[in-house]
Design a protein around this motif. Sequence first.
Motif, mmCIF file in Angstrom:
data_model
loop_
_atom_site.group_PDB
_atom_site.id
_atom_site.type_symbol
_atom_site.label_atom_id
_atom_site.label_comp_id
_atom_site.label_asym_id
_atom_site.label_seq_id
_atom_site.Cartn_x
_atom_site.Cartn_y
_atom_site.Cartn_z
ATOM 1 N N LEU A 124 0.840 -1.195 0.000
ATOM 2 C CA LEU A 124 0.000 0.000 0.000
ATOM 3 C C LEU A 124 0.878 1.248 0.000
ATOM 4 C CD1 LEU A 124 -2.498 -1.218 2.733
ATOM 5 C CD2 LEU A 124 -3.142 -0.629 0.390
ATOM 6 N N PRO A 125 0.356 2.374 -0.481
ATOM 7 C CA PRO A 125 1.147 3.602 -0.427
ATOM 8 C C PRO A 125 1.481 3.949 1.031
ATOM 9 C CG PRO A 125 -1.098 4.039 -1.259
ATOM 10 C CD PRO A 125 -0.951 2.577 -1.122
ATOM 11 N N GLY A 126 2.714 4.328 1.304
ATOM 12 C CA GLY A 126 3.128 4.663 2.667
ATOM 13 C C GLY A 126 3.657 3.473 3.444
ATOM 14 N N ILE A 127 3.527 2.266 2.879
ATOM 15 C CA ILE A 127 4.025 1.049 3.552
ATOM 16 C C ILE A 127 5.226 0.510 2.766
ATOM 17 C CG2 ILE A 127 3.455 -1.325 4.250
ATOM 18 C CD1 ILE A 127 1.799 0.634 5.824
ATOM 19 N N ASP A 128 6.348 0.352 3.455
ATOM 20 C CA ASP A 128 7.547 -0.156 2.777
ATOM 21 C C ASP A 128 7.536 -1.675 2.621
ATOM 22 O OD1 ASP A 128 8.672 2.389 2.536
ATOM 23 O OD2 ASP A 128 9.419 2.289 4.604
ATOM 24 N N ARG A 129 7.085 -2.368 3.651
ATOM 25 C CA ARG A 129 7.148 -3.822 3.665
ATOM 26 C C ARG A 129 5.886 -4.399 4.278
ATOM 27 N NH1 ARG A 129 12.153 -6.250 3.708
ATOM 28 N NH2 ARG A 129 13.859 -4.778 3.388
ATOM 29 N N PRO A 130 5.422 -5.529 3.749
ATOM 30 C CA PRO A 130 4.293 -6.199 4.399
ATOM 31 C C PRO A 130 4.749 -6.856 5.698
ATOM 32 C CG PRO A 130 5.077 -7.500 2.544
ATOM 33 C CD PRO A 130 5.933 -6.275 2.589
ATOM 34 N N ALA A 131 3.812 -7.230 6.536
ATOM 35 C CA ALA A 131 4.138 -7.920 7.791
ATOM 36 C C ALA A 131 3.226 -9.125 7.942
ATOM 37 C CB ALA A 131 3.943 -6.980 8.973
ATOM 38 N N LEU A 132 3.730 -10.119 8.659
ATOM 39 C CA LEU A 132 2.943 -11.309 8.977
ATOM 40 C C LEU A 132 2.471 -11.148 10.422
ATOM 41 C CD1 LEU A 132 2.313 -13.922 7.376
ATOM 42 C CD2 LEU A 132 4.296 -14.946 8.470
ATOM 43 N N VAL A 133 1.173 -11.244 10.626
ATOM 44 C CA VAL A 133 0.635 -10.983 11.964
ATOM 45 C C VAL A 133 -0.342 -12.079 12.364
ATOM 46 C CG1 VAL A 133 -1.056 -9.412 10.897
ATOM 47 C CG2 VAL A 133 -0.676 -9.282 13.346
ATOM 48 N N SER A 134 -0.318 -12.438 13.635
ATOM 49 C CA SER A 134 -1.258 -13.430 14.134
ATOM 50 C C SER A 134 -1.778 -12.991 15.491
ATOM 51 C CB SER A 134 -0.569 -14.789 14.234
ATOM 52 O OG SER A 134 -1.520 -15.795 14.491
ATOM 53 N N ALA A 135 -2.968 -13.473 15.836
ATOM 54 C CA ALA A 135 -3.531 -13.141 17.146
ATOM 55 C C ALA A 135 -3.180 -14.238 18.134
ATOM 56 C CB ALA A 135 -5.038 -12.980 17.048
ATOM 57 N N LEU A 136 -2.522 -13.868 19.225
ATOM 58 C CA LEU A 136 -2.196 -14.845 20.268
ATOM 59 C C LEU A 136 -3.303 -14.828 21.315
ATOM 60 C CD1 LEU A 136 1.570 -14.150 21.074
ATOM 61 C CD2 LEU A 136 0.577 -15.282 19.102
ATOM 62 N N PRO A 137 -3.538 -15.966 21.937
ATOM 63 C CA PRO A 137 -4.500 -15.987 23.037
ATOM 64 C C PRO A 137 -3.782 -15.476 24.281
ATOM 65 C CG PRO A 137 -3.504 -18.133 22.777
ATOM 66 C CD PRO A 137 -2.847 -17.245 21.776
ATOM 67 N N THR A 138 -4.467 -14.791 25.164
ATOM 68 C CA THR A 138 -3.811 -14.355 26.400
ATOM 69 C C THR A 138 -4.532 -14.942 27.588
ATOM 70 O OG1 THR A 138 -5.127 -12.369 26.641
ATOM 71 C CG2 THR A 138 -3.166 -12.204 25.273
ATOM 72 N N ASP A 139 -4.035 -14.635 28.781
ATOM 73 C CA ASP A 139 -4.542 -15.314 29.971
ATOM 74 C C ASP A 139 -6.023 -15.055 30.241
ATOM 75 O OD1 ASP A 139 -3.995 -12.745 30.590
ATOM 76 O OD2 ASP A 139 -2.465 -13.185 32.086
ATOM 77 N N ASP A 140 -6.580 -13.984 29.698
ATOM 78 C CA ASP A 140 -8.007 -13.766 29.914
ATOM 79 C C ASP A 140 -8.801 -13.855 28.604
ATOM 80 O OD1 ASP A 140 -6.950 -11.582 28.846
ATOM 81 O OD2 ASP A 140 -7.741 -10.157 30.295
ATOM 82 N N HIS A 141 -8.248 -14.636 27.653
ATOM 83 C CA HIS A 141 -8.929 -14.890 26.385
ATOM 84 C C HIS A 141 -9.169 -13.643 25.571
ATOM 85 C CE1 HIS A 141 -9.311 -19.027 27.387
ATOM 86 N NE2 HIS A 141 -9.579 -18.618 28.598
ATOM 87 N N HIS A 142 -8.328 -12.709 25.776
ATOM 88 C CA HIS A 142 -8.291 -11.475 25.007
ATOM 89 C C HIS A 142 -7.366 -11.759 23.830
ATOM 90 C CE1 HIS A 142 -5.551 -7.962 24.493
ATOM 91 N NE2 HIS A 142 -6.678 -7.298 24.394
ATOM 92 N N THR A 159 10.043 1.080 9.498
ATOM 93 C CA THR A 159 9.218 -0.103 9.202
ATOM 94 C C THR A 159 8.449 -0.544 10.449
ATOM 95 O OG1 THR A 159 10.876 -0.780 7.583
ATOM 96 C CG2 THR A 159 9.278 -2.428 8.222
ATOM 97 N N LEU A 160 9.130 -0.572 11.604
ATOM 98 C CA LEU A 160 8.450 -0.963 12.848
ATOM 99 C C LEU A 160 7.313 0.009 13.160
ATOM 100 C CD1 LEU A 160 11.402 -2.038 15.187
ATOM 101 C CD2 LEU A 160 9.797 -3.514 13.990
ATOM 102 N N PHE A 161 7.551 1.275 12.871
ATOM 103 C CA PHE A 161 6.510 2.275 13.081
ATOM 104 C C PHE A 161 5.285 1.967 12.213
ATOM 105 C CE2 PHE A 161 4.449 6.196 11.686
ATOM 106 C CZ PHE A 161 4.069 6.741 12.900
ATOM 107 N N GLN A 162 5.529 1.647 10.953
ATOM 108 C CA GLN A 162 4.425 1.298 10.050
ATOM 109 C C GLN A 162 3.699 0.042 10.526
ATOM 110 O OE1 GLN A 162 6.288 0.957 6.208
ATOM 111 N NE2 GLN A 162 6.955 3.102 6.205
ATOM 112 N N TYR A 163 4.459 -0.905 11.067
ATOM 113 C CA TYR A 163 3.853 -2.130 11.607
ATOM 114 C C TYR A 163 2.899 -1.782 12.752
ATOM 115 C CZ TYR A 163 7.109 -5.107 9.028
ATOM 116 O OH TYR A 163 7.810 -5.761 8.050
ATOM 117 N N ALA A 164 3.311 -0.814 13.583
ATOM 118 C CA ALA A 164 2.468 -0.402 14.708
ATOM 119 C C ALA A 164 1.145 0.151 14.185
ATOM 120 C CB ALA A 164 3.202 0.644 15.556
ATOM 121 N N VAL A 165 1.217 0.942 13.128
ATOM 122 C CA VAL A 165 -0.002 1.510 12.539
ATOM 123 C C VAL A 165 -0.879 0.394 11.974
ATOM 124 C CG1 VAL A 165 -0.924 3.014 10.727
ATOM 125 C CG2 VAL A 165 1.135 3.700 12.002
ATOM 126 N N MET A 166 -0.276 -0.541 11.237
ATOM 127 C CA MET A 166 -1.037 -1.629 10.622
ATOM 128 C C MET A 166 -1.673 -2.525 11.684
ATOM 129 S SD MET A 166 1.131 -2.667 7.221
ATOM 130 C CE MET A 166 2.469 -3.537 7.966
#
Lengths: 343, 343
Positions: A124-142, A159-166
């Motif tokens: 996408l415009p403004g994004i240098d690199r794609p990222a792979l993201v997954s949802a982890l389960p946490t102790d309260d099922h959040h 890049t890390l900054f863009q990842y935070a936005v994504m």
Amino acid sequence: MTFSRLTIALDIMGGDNGPHVTLPAALKALQENPQLYFILCGDEKIISQFMSPQKSAIRDRIEIQHCSDHVAMDERPSSALRNKKDSSMRRALERVENGDADACVSAGNTGALLAIAYHVLKTLPGIDRPALVSALPTDDHHKLFLLDLGANVNCDSETLFQYAVMGSVLAEEVAGIENPRVALLNVGEEQIKGNDQVKFTAQLLQDAPGINYTGFVEGNDIFTNCADVVVTDGFVGNIALKACEGLATLVLEESKRVSQENWWTKLLAKIALPLLRKIYRRVNPDQYNGASLIGLRGIVVKSHGNASSDAFLFAIKEAEQEIQRQVPKKIKDKIESVLMERS
Amino acid sequence: MTFSRLTIALDIMGGDNGPHVTLPAALKALQENPQLYFILCGDEKIISQFMSPQKSAIRDRIEIQHCSDHVAMDERPSSALRNKKDSSMRRALERVENGDADACVSAGNTGALLAIAYHVLKTLPGIDRPALVSALPTDDHHKLFLLDLGANVNCDSETLFQYAVMGSVLAEEVAGIENPRVALLNVGEEQIKGNDQVKFTAQLLQDAPGINYTGFVEGNDIFTNCADVVVTDGFVGNIALKACEGLATLVLEESKRVSQENWWTKLLAKIALPLLRKIYRRVNPDQYNGASLIGLRGIVVKSHGNASSDAFLFAIKEAEQEIQRQVPKKIKDKIESVLMERS
């Protein structure tokens, strides 16, 4: 806005078990959601054989795209990108790129999927690199979104900054978390901790008005409700998640071994193992959840290579959700607004 | 060469439970090994009260060094280094530096221990930075030494190379592994995988004759018999190990929670939990084993902050072993010979 028709291109041949897993999952998804349409990319004969006995209400919602090739699970990404032009993976991605499909789901070779998706769909415009993201389960099922899980092993602070936005957009749109808390993975919580890259990213995030940045979190926090989004580079994210996978495997193996010691432990294990497995299904994010490849001009969801039909179905549902919530457009809008506010 | 007398300086006040844990462990160690002598650094009153009822055969082998201060568990390393000159941690390290003790063991603040040990003891010639290393259990009860666990978060390839040499010595001397296999932690096993730092370190190691370098291993391999020594930078090592700690905690908590669901799961859990805990004690390296701070001109072993007496005793035994095997001297010799062969 709700879509009256969702079209997903499926890489039928991907994954350790290919059509044996992907086709039953596709069938179930079609049965569950009448708005769903599939473009099934793969060996036409195998797909037809499975689909032709189905009711017309199912058959009418599939298109079969025969592909003469597929990407092997151990194939080099560069070789797959160069040589597998008529692979089920590449064709599925192309159908997203040309607008026929709203998303692609594959359980195939992760490295090849990253390389081909990046090549075919572009960022996408403004994004240098794609990222792979997954949802982890946490102790309260959040749900906690962790990225990057290995798309990029050389990430700079921008890049890390863009990842935070994504990640923030994904948590808000897919998990419905309002004003999601975004944290950076580090070796300690204090501001002075960490390497230069993470310290500089923290500065960028502190100054970004559209992001609810909450500071550093540590490795052991990622299974707690410490944040909604945790950002790290692909080298650290990949190794941390795989180390957890290794530990999970060791504990299961060790339980089996202990269970062989005597009749009493045998009995204990008979009772304990199913409980343990039940818990692991919940805590093993990589096996259970799909991972999304975000930052691209299209939706791509990656299911685990040895995913079961249930896990592949889960990845399809993840894709449906991202289509409904128009995730790529939301990422584009958010990054534009954050970058505008920053400049 | 065997030592007729081993002298270890103990930071009695360190750790979440301080003297309550360290003193019983010290007593047990003295009872078990008649060659062992301790310099007990801490509050004289507390130490005397505990030690005076003991037999003279025990009392004759301790020296109490009263310290007016101690390093708090949440204290900043820089502040501890500057302000805690008469702390039990610093005094214990000084007794190693001036030759009175052969090793120091502490369960105190890791960051402060790293900073003060580095300042007081200095690194060995040829070593730029010390590393924190621990032995992980693997699926066949083999020991795998993982370093760095967080001593340095900004490591270049040269530092990683030195870590490989140090880890190799430790595996050979402490675990008795002949010609230990040394691997680099990476996101994949193929040579093309990884970030620039890890690729360049691989080149250095391939060309080093004294090191049995076997290639890359992935995160999930660290709990298997993939290698004897696995090298990574302190940022990755710390986060990977803590992520595993987080997962272990989550699984235990989840088991407890599941156990409350109904009478049947309650019964299951009553049986399963002790088994699970037994396994975790074996697989939770950070809690169970001591971690060694290597690359310094003296032996320093770090026990976990909330270590039990048994775990602290284990750290003392680790120190005894390193004294017997003259680990710092062996590291010095090895690095000299490797660097000489390289140049």
